[in-house]
Scaffold this active site. Structure first.
Site, PDB file in Angstrom:
ATOM      1  N   LYS A 293       0.877  -1.314   0.028  1.00  0.00           N
ATOM      2  CA  LYS A 293       0.007   0.176  -0.044  1.00  0.00           C
ATOM      3  C   LYS A 293       0.786   1.215   0.129  1.00  0.00           C
ATOM      4  O   LYS A 293       1.927   1.397   0.541  1.00  0.00           O
ATOM      5  CB  LYS A 293      -0.904  -0.072   1.256  1.00  0.00           C
ATOM      6  N   GLN A 353      -0.548 -12.185  10.671  1.00  0.00           N
ATOM      7  CA  GLN A 353      -1.022 -11.929   9.561  1.00  0.00           C
ATOM      8  C   GLN A 353       0.299 -11.921   8.534  1.00  0.00           C
ATOM      9  O   GLN A 353       1.409 -11.651   9.102  1.00  0.00           O
ATOM     10  CB  GLN A 353      -1.917 -10.697   9.371  1.00  0.00           C
ATOM     11  N   ASP A 424      -1.810  -7.660  18.039  1.00  0.00           N
ATOM     12  CA  ASP A 424      -2.657  -6.713  17.456  1.00  0.00           C
ATOM     13  C   ASP A 424      -3.940  -7.627  17.291  1.00  0.00           C
ATOM     14  O   ASP A 424      -3.815  -8.879  16.684  1.00  0.00           O
ATOM     15  CB  ASP A 424      -1.793  -6.579  15.865  1.00  0.00           C
ATOM     16  N   ASN A 425      -4.976  -7.219  17.196  1.00  0.00           N
ATOM     17  CA  ASN A 425      -6.403  -7.965  16.788  1.00  0.00           C
ATOM     18  C   ASN A 425      -6.628  -9.339  17.610  1.00  0.00           C
ATOM     19  O   ASN A 425      -6.674 -10.219  16.741  1.00  0.00           O
ATOM     20  CB  ASN A 425      -6.714  -7.841  15.590  1.00  0.00           C
ATOM     21  N   GLU A 453      -4.652  -6.077  22.131  1.00  0.00           N
ATOM     22  CA  GLU A 453      -5.478  -4.881  21.359  1.00  0.00           C
ATOM     23  C   GLU A 453      -6.816  -5.103  20.785  1.00  0.00           C
ATOM     24  O   GLU A 453      -6.638  -5.535  19.545  1.00  0.00           O
ATOM     25  CB  GLU A 453      -4.375  -4.295  20.482  1.00  0.00           C
ATOM     26  N   LYS A 565       1.524   4.987   9.473  1.00  0.00           N
ATOM     27  CA  LYS A 565       1.489   3.414   9.097  1.00  0.00           C
ATOM     28  C   LYS A 565       1.938   3.113   7.822  1.00  0.00           C
ATOM     29  O   LYS A 565       2.097   2.244   7.247  1.00  0.00           O
ATOM     30  CB  LYS A 565       0.147   3.139   9.423  1.00  0.00           C
TER      31      LYS A 565
END
Lengths: 691, 691
Positions: A293, A353, A424-425, A453, A565
């Site tokens: 990205k 991930q 994370d998540n 988180e 980010k």
């Protein structure tokens, strides 16, 4: 006998008369431990009762799992069949506790003696019964009063027992039994009266308690756990930065210079100087190239765009590798060592991930969900697509190897010296996985702390905390009014959550630019910061962004425009302002006042104004009264009701409150006192009550 | 693998993602069943959630223990991860229920389809995934779409499966899968659109729900019980009399004639005519002679004193024998048969204690506690002594035989036709004993109901109810003010007790002459009676004494002077008064109004006066509004707020309330209405709301 199945092999089943139930704390029938830090008092209560009117003795049994034997604490009857006792969880690790209770016949007997003697009854028969109880106490005291039965094997009767070397208590008890028997048989009143007097005495009670007669005790069905983490689990101050934005080099042509671990090291004096002790870094692993990205999460990636640290993995490696532009593993370990010199720890970020370029995508395609055409399914939150991310598929048939690999990764991190992991998540991975991996990693690294988180539904957040996360993100970020804040704090600190859910308050994060702060209004930043740092003993800030009161949102989102980010940012690390001043001051106050080093010691005070919030924080002699105007735009005034009856303050005597923020002193009297807080001056008091 | 012990043998452990917890109703982790009567709805709720954002399907599983297979009810999401479902406990006996839940992939898939289609995305790949779900549904529908793998044993490949006889659903699903595949591959939009339309359709949802894909379901850890008693457990009207006082013969010289079972039979038309359906008799066994008590519990027994029925046992027998002056076993069975003709049952009284003359005292001295001199210990409540009573010693080493003997006694009573047992002081015998004997006796006589006469601490009373007592005495006898009554009723009918504790309200008993009624004030008797009969679907009166408003106390005690516990009394069975009139009327109303046949359907209404109590009782179309002036000495008036929003009453329309006590009709409007109640006229209304 046609008895229930559960009776077999339990010869005392029909005689065990005590019931133990409704134990607190107890999470889900003992499935999960509560949490503590060394030195915490674990106060245990239970409903304990029996049929009839006999006295009960109940004990709390506890031990560290390192210990072989239980320690016992006698419980006290609180009221209405509710009993209580407590113990100190002194050491890190796991304690277990349970309860045991039994009918206390000697105590019941002594109670009856009192009633009968008061009624003028002669208790000769009762004295003999008392002597029988004493006989058994002699045995338990290591003596031997009852003659041995004939030893049939040898065909002869054993000799009378020798008392010459018995322990002092046994001797005293044997003499007391003899006194009772003599008193019972005595013709003269002196001997009888002496026996009665001893029977009624505290001396008898003392021995009966020391050598209790445990007839058919009831043991509580569950053994309950206390997970004792190291002290930092209870008190920590977090600072988040992206190491790639850590360079103090201005760069050229507006292009920031990619930061390194060395740059982070250079910032440590400043960050630790402000009072932070945990430096949390978002992922530091190689970043994938596939579907990388661009700025502001654009699907178009420009040359030179550094990618998202959460797109983990490339040819250079995955979760156990370090992004080369930041430095080497050795340099990361060096950062950890230097941080330690400043009293700081480095927290890593576990995001389970992968970029499509992650080694797992090639080596373990079965760990990912496949589409019908055989390709790996990228992340989606329909209609949104995240082609640069492969979620890990926890329903894979190969889950055991997946779990083991993740454990291996964390053990590698542990070997680097990391002892705090922000996850994370976590709420998108199975609860059972977290329970397992946290326990497994703590076997190797007992100091390891995990922060969840998870910003999701309440019960999911609670379940993660139960499963072992030492810290949890919270809804604090969206609780702005006095009413909402007080309701939420009551839930966190007064209900069942207080025993297992450790809040970690963040006014903002690198993912969340809350609407309440998008105005950039300085008093609002001061208030939000101050609430986080004084309502919760664990809190953190998204470092440079928060200090500089960054607030421009990505349009219509609670996110940042030009978020780091998606790009390298350059921050002005030299800048100071009222907020940085307040942060340094409050962090110093937190370190000097133990009342701010724990979260559950919170009591709200009544205030006549609906925006002014006042709360007591008390730890021993450290008594703080904190008053905040939650309205960042208007001066507010009201009457604060100080619960002087709880503080032991004489209503006729003045007392002094010392504002640790301004060094001002006020003399107050009685409960009701006037306060006025102007957000444009300073919207808070942090009083130490001088008594 | 270094996995937790509980992982072994659970291959799906790592893949089961759903958590089920906080199930209600659930008593003490499933240790005890809740209670119901046939036809009751058991509404079950639980917290059910998983990691991530997938859809969950949850089912309530239940079955009668007679049944081999579980019935399933799909649960619905109520809010905030709370799910609910219910079932009807149709049959007497024991039901068990538990829960199961799993990630519903097809439902998650369809939800994503909706979002993507709405976003304009082309879902060709998703249609193929959908076809794969359908393939599995075909299998579950009894069809076979997937080709068999080669059968290696035979060394040849099996022929293509024959679909000609597959069930219709399987055929439809196979065609739907083919449609999805064709739509996915189609060049033309018609075929694609048709497939998308079916994928989004309720038809797909229907099949997915009918043939659910249970991946790694989570089964709740406990199976929970519902004990379904016969209907009388839920609705009963008790009358207590001492059969020895049942004679209608006037006697001579003031000496009453000892009554018999025949005399009791003669009273049945009157008692059943007043609307009672349970006739409870205090113990009817031989009465001991040793230390027999005289009138008013005197230690001096005069010749002719009949003794206390609770001093059970003599040379004539013990708990399985009948006191000869009352009649024979055959005559007792005759009484039971005649009572049955009147729609009444006889309840016996189980008092587990003995006269020194009881056969057990000779045959089983080990069932009693001995004093040091070897004699059996009589009952004491220091400083009081009960030399005529030997308590049974449940801590005896021979407890198994004791339990079996007591069971044998109850089976004898059952063989006589008795199906209701009132238990005297159950709280002085072990809880485990009651749980065992009640279960054992119900194996032989499933209709057996036990009433616990325990007036003791709340948790002890609750534990007895949990252990199997169908009915429990309560604190109602001492709850007199509106505030106390409302608080107590909330506890009984709204908290956990509502699921297992069935109150049985008694204004007085043969043991309790409460201070509130010692005045003999008629309105007070009317009020206390009326409260018992309308607040609880199960209630009873200490028959002739209460009807005649007997009230003279034994000095300074809540007991009766000249209690028939210690002597034969003669009652005037022909007397009627306002109270007997009210009793007959209210009992008729109770039988005609289903809202009075259950206890938990209670809602208090706000009333402006602090003595007037108003409550709704609703069962289907039967809507009662009951209003009582709890002040027996003053006329009270106030505004009653009828919750018309709950009753579906149009605030602009008048409605009629019909007083079933007086046959008066009132037209009311809106919520607030005026009431005035004069205790000297009639201190209550019993309105049926006409809507």
């Amino acid at each position: 006998m046609n008895l229930p199945t559960n009776l077999s092999g339990q010869p005392g089943f029909g005689q065990a008369r005590v019931v133990i139930e409704h134990v607190s704390p107890e999470l889900d029938g003992g499935q999960f431990p509560i949490k503590a830090i060394p030195g915490d008092v674990v106060a245990v209560e239970a409903d304990i009762f029996a049929d009839g009117h006999d006295y009960i003795t109940a004990v709390l049994l506890y031990k560290h799992t390192d210990e072989a034997v239980w320690t016992e604490m006698t419980m006290v009857l609180l009221n209405n069949d509710r009993w209580g006792a407590s113990f100190v969880a002194e050491k890190q690790g796991r304690y277990i506790y349970t309860l045991e209770a039994w009918i206390d016949h000697p105590a019941s007997w002594q109670h009856e003696i009192h009633l009968k003697v008061a009624d003028g009854q002669r208790i000769t028969s009762e004295l003999l019964a008392g002597a029988t109880y004493l006989d058994k106490m002699v045995e338990r005291a290591g003596g031997r009063v009852i003659e041995e039965p004939p030893t049939r094997a040898k065909g002869k009767i054993k000799k009378k027992t020798d008392h010459s070397e018995e322990p002092p208590d046994a001797k005293a008890l044997r003499e007391m039994a003899a006194l009772f028997r003599a008193g019972s048989a005595a013709a003269n009143d002196d001997s009888y009266n002496e026996a009665v007097s001893v029977a009624e005495s505290d001396q008898f009670t003392f021995y009966a308690n020391r050598y209790p007669e445990r007839n058919y005790p009831t043991r509580y069905a569950h053994e309950l756990g206390v997970e004792v983490d190291r002290p930092r689990a209870g008190f920590s101050t977090w600072y988040c930065l992206f190491p790639r934005s850590a360079s103090q080099d201005e760069g050229t042509g507006g292009v920031p210079v990619h930061g390194t671990f060395r740059d982070v090291e250079a910032l440590l004096p400043r960050i630790s100087g402000m009072g932070f002790d945990v430096l949390y870094l978002p992922p530091i692993h190689p970043i994938g190239l596939a579907h990388r990205k661009g700025k502001n999460n654009s699907v178009i990636c420009q040359p030179g765009d550094p990618g998202v640290p959460y797109g983990i993995g490339s040819d250079e490696g995955g979760h156990d590798a370090i992004h080369a532009e930041l430095g080497t593993v050795e340099e990361f370990k060096h950062l950890i060592a230097i941080a330690s010199n400043y009293g700081m720890e480095i927290a890593m970020d576990l995001a389970i991930q992968c970029s499509p370029d992650h080694p797992w995508a090639k080596d373990h395609p079965e760990w990912f969900k496949k589409r019908p055409d055989g390709t790996i399914q990228y992340a989606e939150n329909p209609p949104k697509k995240y082609q640069d991310i492969y979620p890990v598929y926890f329903e894979t048939e190969d889950w055991k190897n997946l779990w083991e690999e993740l454990k291996r990764v964390l053990l590698v991190w542990g070997s680097w010296g990391v002892r705090i992991i922000r996850v994370d998540n976590p709420h998108t991975k199975p609860f059972a996985f977290w329970e397992w991996i946290i326990a497994e990693v703590k076997k190797e690294f007992p100091d390891m702390l995990f922060l969840a988180e998870a910003f999701t539904k309440p019960k999911v957040m609670q379940q993660l905390a139960k499963g072992g996360f030492a810290h949890s993100y919270t809804y604090f970020t969206w609780r702005n009014t006095k009413a909402d804040l007080q309701e939420y704090m009551e839930e966190l600190t007064k209900g069942e959550m207080k025993s297992y859910f450790r809040p970690n308050f963040w006014p903002t994060t690198h993912d969340i630019n809350p609407y309440s702060l998008q105005s950039g209004h300085e008093p609002q930043f001061l208030i939000r910061y101050f609430l986080a740092a004084t309502l919760s003993s664990n809190y953190g800030i998204y470092g440079p962004s928060f200090e500089l009161m960054e607030h421009v949102p990505f349009p219509n989102k609670e996110e940042y425009l030009n978020s780091e980010k998606y790009e390298v940012r350059r921050w002005d690390w030299d800048k100071t302002n009222r907020l940085t001043y307040l942060i340094s001051l409050v962090n110093r106050i937190r370190h000097e006042n133990t009342a701010l080093q724990t979260t559950n010691n919170l009591t709200f005070c009544s205030v006549s104004d609906d925006a002014i919030m006042a709360y007591l924080k008390i730890a021993g002699n450290n008594r703080l009264l904190i008053i905040v105007n939650t309205d960042a735009y208007q001066r507010r005034a009201g009457i604060v009701q100080v619960p002087i009856w709880q503080l032991g303050i004489d209503p006729d005597q003045p007392y002094e409150v010392h504002d640790l923020l301004t060094e001002a002193y006020y003399t107050w009297k009685r409960a009701d006192n006037y306060v006025e807080l102007d957000p444009y001056v300073l919207p808070m008091h942090l009083f130490r009550i001088q008594i």
